[in-house]
Design a protein around this motif. Structure first.
Motif, short mmCIF file in Angstrom:
data_model
loop_
_atom_site.label_atom_id
_atom_site.label_comp_id
_atom_site.label_asym_id
_atom_site.label_seq_id
_atom_site.Cartn_x
_atom_site.Cartn_y
_atom_site.Cartn_z
N ASP A 93 0.79 -1.23 0.00
CA ASP A 93 0.00 0.00 0.00
C ASP A 93 0.83 1.28 0.00
OD1 ASP A 93 -2.36 -1.56 0.07
OD2 ASP A 93 -2.22 -1.69 2.25
N SER A 94 2.08 1.21 -0.46
CA SER A 94 2.91 2.42 -0.48
C SER A 94 2.91 3.11 -1.85
CB SER A 94 4.35 2.09 -0.07
OG SER A 94 5.00 1.31 -1.05
N ASP A 96 1.93 5.44 -4.71
CA ASP A 96 1.23 6.71 -4.72
C ASP A 96 1.42 7.36 -6.08
OD1 ASP A 96 -0.14 8.95 -3.51
OD2 ASP A 96 1.79 9.97 -3.47
N PRO A 98 -2.46 6.07 -5.39
CA PRO A 98 -2.87 4.69 -5.11
C PRO A 98 -4.08 4.18 -5.88
CG PRO A 98 -3.74 6.14 -3.44
CD PRO A 98 -2.93 7.00 -4.38
#
Length: 156
Positions: A93-94, A96, A98
């Motif tokens: 989930d890093s 960006d 997202p």
């Protein structure tokens, strides 16, 4: 149609030249600036980014690439990628931006891919992801404390 742009600046050695018969490629309409930063924490636990000059096992490194449309035309459906280097693992989930419709990890899990629907002349987009430095699987860990030699007494 989609345009593919490299996520790292093109670097060619000074001695590399194209043969006279090779057709010249037009300059890319995209200028890309790549940045590598190490994620650190201050005394209060607040996250900070510092220029990455080195990293060790367990460190988190953030890669960011700013792509700018230097052309005079609007670019549509542009695909960009940031490689995930061997010896690192993507931090979940890093990525960006997202938006799940526009970003995905490729099948080999060694590159994050983004689709930017529109990039107007002069506009920029910055893409980011984080990786954790993995332990080297070929190294054998050493014990925290060296073992003491065993002393054996021999009779006599």
């Amino acid at each position: 149609s989609a345009t593919w742009a490299q996520s790292t600046p093109a670097a060619s050695p000074a001695s590399a030249t194209l043969p006279a018969s090779a057709p010249k490629r037009p300059p890319s309409p995209i200028v890309s600036v790549f940045k590598v930063e190490k994620v650190t924490f201050d005394a209060a636990g607040k996250e900070e980014l510092e220029r990455a000059t080195s990293a060790t096992v367990g460190d988190i490194v953030q890669y960011s690439v700013t792509h700018t449309n230097r052309s005079q035309r609007r670019l549509l459906r542009v695909d960009f990628g940031i490689p995930i280097p061997h010896g690192t693992s993507y931090v979940a989930d890093s990525a960006d931006p997202p938006d799940p419709k526009r970003v995905r990890l490729n099948a080999d899990r060694d590159q994050m891919l983004w689709r930017i629907e529109q990039l107007d002349p002069g506009d920029s987009v910055t893409l980011r992801l984080r990786v954790r430095i993995d332990p080297d699987p070929t190294l054998v860990p050493t014990p925290a404390e060296p073992r003491r030699p065993e002393l054996r007494r021999t009779p006599g």
